[in-house]
Design a protein around this motif. Structure first.
Motif, PDB file in Angstrom:
ATOM      1  N   CYS A  57       0.871  -1.182   0.000  1.00 17.71           N
ATOM      2  CA  CYS A  57       0.000   0.000   0.000  1.00 17.71           C
ATOM      3  C   CYS A  57       0.905   1.229   0.000  1.00 17.71           C
ATOM      4  O   CYS A  57       0.979   1.972   0.992  1.00 17.71           O
ATOM      5  CB  CYS A  57      -0.915  -0.025   1.223  1.00 17.71           C
ATOM      6  SG  CYS A  57      -1.956  -1.493   1.305  1.00 17.71           S
ATOM      7  N   PRO A  59       3.236   4.362  -2.532  1.00 15.42           N
ATOM      8  CA  PRO A  59       3.353   5.072  -3.815  1.00 15.42           C
ATOM      9  C   PRO A  59       4.066   4.185  -4.837  1.00 15.42           C
ATOM     10  O   PRO A  59       4.777   3.229  -4.471  1.00 15.42           O
ATOM     11  CB  PRO A  59       4.196   6.298  -3.452  1.00 15.42           C
ATOM     12  CG  PRO A  59       4.035   6.461  -1.980  1.00 15.42           C
ATOM     13  CD  PRO A  59       3.873   5.079  -1.425  1.00 15.42           C
ATOM     14  N   ASP A  60       3.903   4.515  -6.108  1.00 14.21           N
ATOM     15  CA  ASP A  60       4.409   3.645  -7.172  1.00 14.21           C
ATOM     16  C   ASP A  60       5.897   3.319  -7.044  1.00 14.21           C
ATOM     17  O   ASP A  60       6.295   2.153  -7.130  1.00 14.21           O
ATOM     18  CB  ASP A  60       4.145   4.282  -8.541  1.00 14.21           C
ATOM     19  CG  ASP A  60       2.676   4.233  -8.929  1.00 14.21           C
ATOM     20  OD1 ASP A  60       1.852   3.808  -8.100  1.00 14.21           O
ATOM     21  OD2 ASP A  60       2.354   4.629 -10.065  1.00 14.21           O
ATOM     22  N   ALA A  63       6.636   1.079  -4.215  1.00  9.74           N
ATOM     23  CA  ALA A  63       6.174  -0.284  -4.486  1.00  9.74           C
ATOM     24  C   ALA A  63       7.195  -1.037  -5.335  1.00  9.74           C
ATOM     25  O   ALA A  63       7.473  -2.224  -5.089  1.00  9.74           O
ATOM     26  CB  ALA A  63       4.822  -0.247  -5.192  1.00  9.74           C
ATOM     27  N   ASP A  79      -0.060  -5.887  -5.098  1.00  7.64           N
ATOM     28  CA  ASP A  79       0.347  -4.483  -5.147  1.00  7.64           C
ATOM     29  C   ASP A  79      -0.873  -3.604  -5.372  1.00  7.64           C
ATOM     30  O   ASP A  79      -1.539  -3.700  -6.407  1.00  7.64           O
ATOM     31  CB  ASP A  79       1.370  -4.273  -6.261  1.00  7.64           C
ATOM     32  CG  ASP A  79       1.874  -2.832  -6.324  1.00  7.64           C
ATOM     33  OD1 ASP A  79       1.579  -2.051  -5.391  1.00  7.64           O
ATOM     34  OD2 ASP A  79       2.555  -2.481  -7.299  1.00  7.64           O
ATOM     35  N   SER A  81      -0.748  -0.356  -5.623  1.00  7.04           N
ATOM     36  CA  SER A  81      -0.367   0.864  -6.342  1.00  7.04           C
ATOM     37  C   SER A  81      -0.626   0.711  -7.838  1.00  7.04           C
ATOM     38  O   SER A  81      -1.065  -0.336  -8.316  1.00  7.04           O
ATOM     39  CB  SER A  81       1.114   1.173  -6.104  1.00  7.04           C
ATOM     40  OG  SER A  81       1.941   0.397  -6.959  1.00  7.04           O
ATOM     41  N   THR A  82      -0.295   1.759  -8.584  1.00  9.84           N
ATOM     42  CA  THR A  82      -0.432   1.739 -10.045  1.00  9.84           C
ATOM     43  C   THR A  82       0.764   1.084 -10.731  1.00  9.84           C
ATOM     44  O   THR A  82       0.725   0.817 -11.931  1.00  9.84           O
ATOM     45  CB  THR A  82      -0.545   3.197 -10.565  1.00  9.84           C
ATOM     46  OG1 THR A  82      -1.491   3.903  -9.768  1.00  9.84           O
ATOM     47  CG2 THR A  82      -1.008   3.257 -12.007  1.00  9.84           C
TER      48      THR A  82
END
Length: 305
Positions: A57, A59-60, A63, A79, A81-82
């Motif tokens: 959880c 930020p990209d 991650a 994951d 994130s994006t």
């Protein structure tokens, strides 16, 4: 059997909701890092090593760093994130997307959790494209409104302090991070116009797809294609518009893992709007992560949902 789960980034909005959903389950043991060491790579690596599944959880970029940190470990990863949503080496964690998707999630080492807006848009588009009611190169516009919790801590603080406007539209440059995953997971070849907005409510979401109708694309045809695709699914419901009424409320399914899809409009007028309503923190984030976790561990898909 008890499984160990590490939530990397559990202090954020999504992480807290996942923790709350899992806490108290007899079949899950939460692995945690001492708060004083939460940025210590060695402490985090030890937590990854102790977990059967880790949920990111973050930020990209964080991650991606987390994945690299545990690349040689057997730990399976979800994951949120994006960062990996269009990565072909990751399984896209939308269990209802196709008949074989649950099996792919169940056997995956790496699962990318869908985005909130993406969940609503893909839930509408994928079955209609598969049924031939929308062409992959069709010019489309997707409108959406979300609660402010989707904007993270800064936006939450802005609204809770009373400084934020009642409603605002953003993403006007058409560079929203959810567009690539919407295109990849639905098969769209032409970039849709995407117009997201934020309203003065904490959570909840409505995603809208306006369409022109013709003799092949009627209100009933749209409804039937969606209903057939999601028949028997626990968390996606297709409802007749007359059962909803004249007002569709984005907060209707808060606190659940449900997506409700309905088709509105008039064949004689030649226009329709297909709408998906969901909790942006439920099926749009933490709920989907827990659903994917349950599938990966071979547990009841609906546990703690």
């Amino acid at each position: 059997m008890t499984y160990s789960v590490f939530i990397d980034g559990e202090a954020g909005t999504t992480g807290l909701q996942i923790r709350d959903r899992l806490r108290g389950r007899a079949d899950i043991r939460l692995v945690q890092v001492d708060p004083a060491r939460r940025k210590d790579p060695q402490a985090r690596r030890e937590a990854f090593a102790a977990a059967d599944v880790a949920i990111l959880c973050l930020p990209d970029e964080a991650a991606r760093e987390a994945v690299a940190l545990c690349a040689d470990l057997p730990t399976r990863i979800i994951d949120a994130s994006t960062a990996h949503r269009v990565d072909p080496d990751w399984v896209y964690g939308f269990a209802e997307l196709s008949p074989e998707m649950c099996e792919r999630i169940a056997s995956a080492r790496r699962v990318s959790n869908p985005g909130c807006y993406s969940t609503g848009a893909i839930a509408i588009l994928a079955p209609l494209i598969a049924a031939g009611l929308i062409q992959p190169d069709e010019a489309l516009a997707i409108n959406a409104v979300s609660g402010y919790s989707g904007g993270g801590k800064a936006l939450i603080a802005e609204y809770e302090s009373g400084e934020a406007p009642a409603h605002f539209v953003y993403g006007l440059s058409q560079g929203h991070k959810h567009i690539p995953e919407i295109m990849r997971q639905t098969g769209l070849t032409r970039r849709p116009v995407f117009a997201p907005a934020v309203g003065n409510f904490a959570q909840g979401m409505a995603v809208q797809l306006p369409l022109h109708l013709d003799q092949n694309r009627s209100i009933d045809a749209l409804h039937q294609a969606l209903a057939a695709h999601y028949h028997g699914q626990r968390f996606i419901r297709v409802t007749r518009s007359e059962a909803i009424g004249a007002r569709l409320v984005p907060t209707a399914h808060n606190g659940t893992n449900l997506v409700e899809i309905s088709v509105h409009g008039d064949d004689a007028a030649g226009c329709a709007t297909v709408v998906a309503v969901l909790d942006n923190l439920g099926k749009g984030a933490s709920g989907a992560a827990v659903q994917n976790l349950n599938i990966m561990l071979g547990l009841d898909e609906a546990a703690s949902l």
